[in-house]
Design a protein around this motif. Structure first.
Motif, mmCIF file in Angstrom:
data_model
loop_
_atom_site.group_PDB
_atom_site.id
_atom_site.type_symbol
_atom_site.label_atom_id
_atom_site.label_comp_id
_atom_site.label_asym_id
_atom_site.label_seq_id
_atom_site.Cartn_x
_atom_site.Cartn_y
_atom_site.Cartn_z
ATOM 1 N N SER A 214 -9.533 2.083 -3.897
ATOM 2 C CA SER A 214 -9.091 3.047 -4.915
ATOM 3 C C SER A 214 -9.761 2.799 -6.259
ATOM 4 C CB SER A 214 -7.576 2.999 -5.065
ATOM 5 O OG SER A 214 -7.136 1.689 -5.352
ATOM 6 N N SER B 171 0.834 -1.205 0.000
ATOM 7 C CA SER B 171 0.000 0.000 0.000
ATOM 8 C C SER B 171 0.868 1.255 0.000
ATOM 9 C CB SER B 171 -0.927 0.015 1.225
ATOM 10 O OG SER B 171 -1.949 -0.940 1.115
ATOM 11 N N PHE C 59 -4.347 -0.007 -0.261
ATOM 12 C CA PHE C 59 -4.026 0.821 -1.421
ATOM 13 C C PHE C 59 -3.110 0.075 -2.378
ATOM 14 C CE2 PHE C 59 -5.144 4.019 1.796
ATOM 15 C CZ PHE C 59 -6.054 4.785 1.079
#
Length: 365
Positions: A326, A22, A319
């Motif tokens: 996202s 991430s 992420f």
């Protein structure tokens, strides 16, 4: 003058490698013209080490080998309303930190522990506060609270203290939950320690396995339905992304399906506008009920009868390149770089009334 943002990544939890993945995307996406980054890798032993931009993560493309790069120095913290928050023990230089962006997933990083640490330092940070973080990390407490608001959640049985697992009344579990069932730690993420049990022997083994990760576990029925997720962004008036659906070939959405094997993300989810709107409305209500802020991803099951069952809430969503959060926002018109910078702006706006925060940083908010 640029705002100094400390990125915290790694951590002591079983999601250490996921946090590293991430961090790569977050660090690459932050607007370097507005923000100066200080990279703080939290090692598995809890030590806080400063990392360089060139070698903050090693073997970034291999999930099995990815690890923190070497520290250039370890830091001590200076709590309170001081200009400098960190002291580099190697060269005795102080580091000014104006805001913290934490991508520490799982235990400690996501359960309110580090959020309390940031509060002691008196530094604003991206994400929910201590209360919201700790509630949402504990799946048992999340369900207890949401039930009082008449939010439909996955039914479950909670068992505490692994020393007592030999005294468990399996007949009661089988009668109430039945087979197949899901056995999971109460405070783990990324489906770590989660097992599917289809008979008594698998149930017993799964319970023992889950207690390896936590001292409190949940046993839930395997919900036969579609898995829908939605992203949340904001503070007092949060907004939601469009809904997305996860499709996978495994019996349930386990760690392998999330990070190793291919899963199919359907965005937008192929559901009616009415159902989508209902899910998003529930998501916003839950976000506010549980004292969340800045960001969250909320996961639901949708049954054949179109019942909306809340599964869990993630206050520091992943992420990585496979992460749903996202991707949901990208499909909603907010690309990854814009999303990361929006999260920072929301944090600045949330903390604009704190006296210790420099007004010149907030003139545009």
């Amino acid at each position: 003058m640029k705002i100094n943002i400390a990125i915290f990544f790694g951590g002591e939890s079983s999601e250490h490698q996921i946090s590293l993945k991430s961090s790569i995307n977050v660090i690459q996406s932050i607007d370097k013209n507005k923000y100066h980054l200080i990279l703080i890798g939290v090692e598995k032993n809890g030590k806080l080490g400063i990392r360089t931009h060139k070698k903050y993560v090693l073997y970034p493309n291999d999930m099995n080998r990815i690890q923190l790069g070497p520290a250039t120095g370890y830091i001590a913290v200076i709590p309170g309303k001081w200009k400098f928050k960190f002291l580099n023990l190697s060269n005795k230089k102080t580091l000014q930190v104006d805001l913290i962006f934490s991508v520490l997933h799982g235990e400690k990083g996501e359960n309110g522990s580090f959020q309390g640490f940031y509060n002691v330092l008196n530094v604003p940070y991206v994400g929910s506060g201590v209360l919201g973080s700790s509630i949402c990390m504990d799946k048992d407490m999340t369900k207890r609270i949401l039930k009082t608001f008449n939010i439909l959640v996955t039914p479950s049985i909670t068992i505490k203290n692994q020393k007592k697992y030999k005294k468990i009344k399996y007949s009661k579990i089988i009668k109430k939950i039945g087979f197949p069932c899901i056995v999971k730690p109460a405070t783990q993420g990324s489906s770590i320690g989660v097992n599917l049990a289809s008979n008594f022997f698998e149930l017993k083994k799964s319970i023992k396995n889950s207690f390896f990760y936590d001292n409190k576990i949940l046993i839930e029925p395997l919900i036969s339905g579609r898995e829908i997720e939605v992203g949340i962004l904001g503070n007092e008036q949060p907004v939601t992304s469009i809904c997305g659906e996860i499709q996978h070939k495994n019996k349930f959405y386990d760690f392998q399906a999330k990070y190793i094997k291919d899963s199919k993300l359907i965005i937008p989810a192929n559901i009616s506008n009415n159902l989508s709107n209902n899910i998003r409305q529930i998501a916003k209500k839950v976000f506010l009920m549980l004292e969340c802020s800045i960001m969250a991803r909320i996961d639901f099951f949708i049954t054949k009868k179109e019942e909306i069952i809340l599964n869990e809430i993630n206050t520091i969503p992943g992420f990585t390149e496979n992460s749903m959060y996202s991707k949901l926002w990208e499909a909603s018109g907010v690309n990854f770089s814009s999303l990361i910078n929006k999260l920072i702006e929301l944090t600045l706006a949330k903390n604009k009334n704190k006296l210790f925060y420099k007004k010149k940083y907030l003139k545009n908010f």
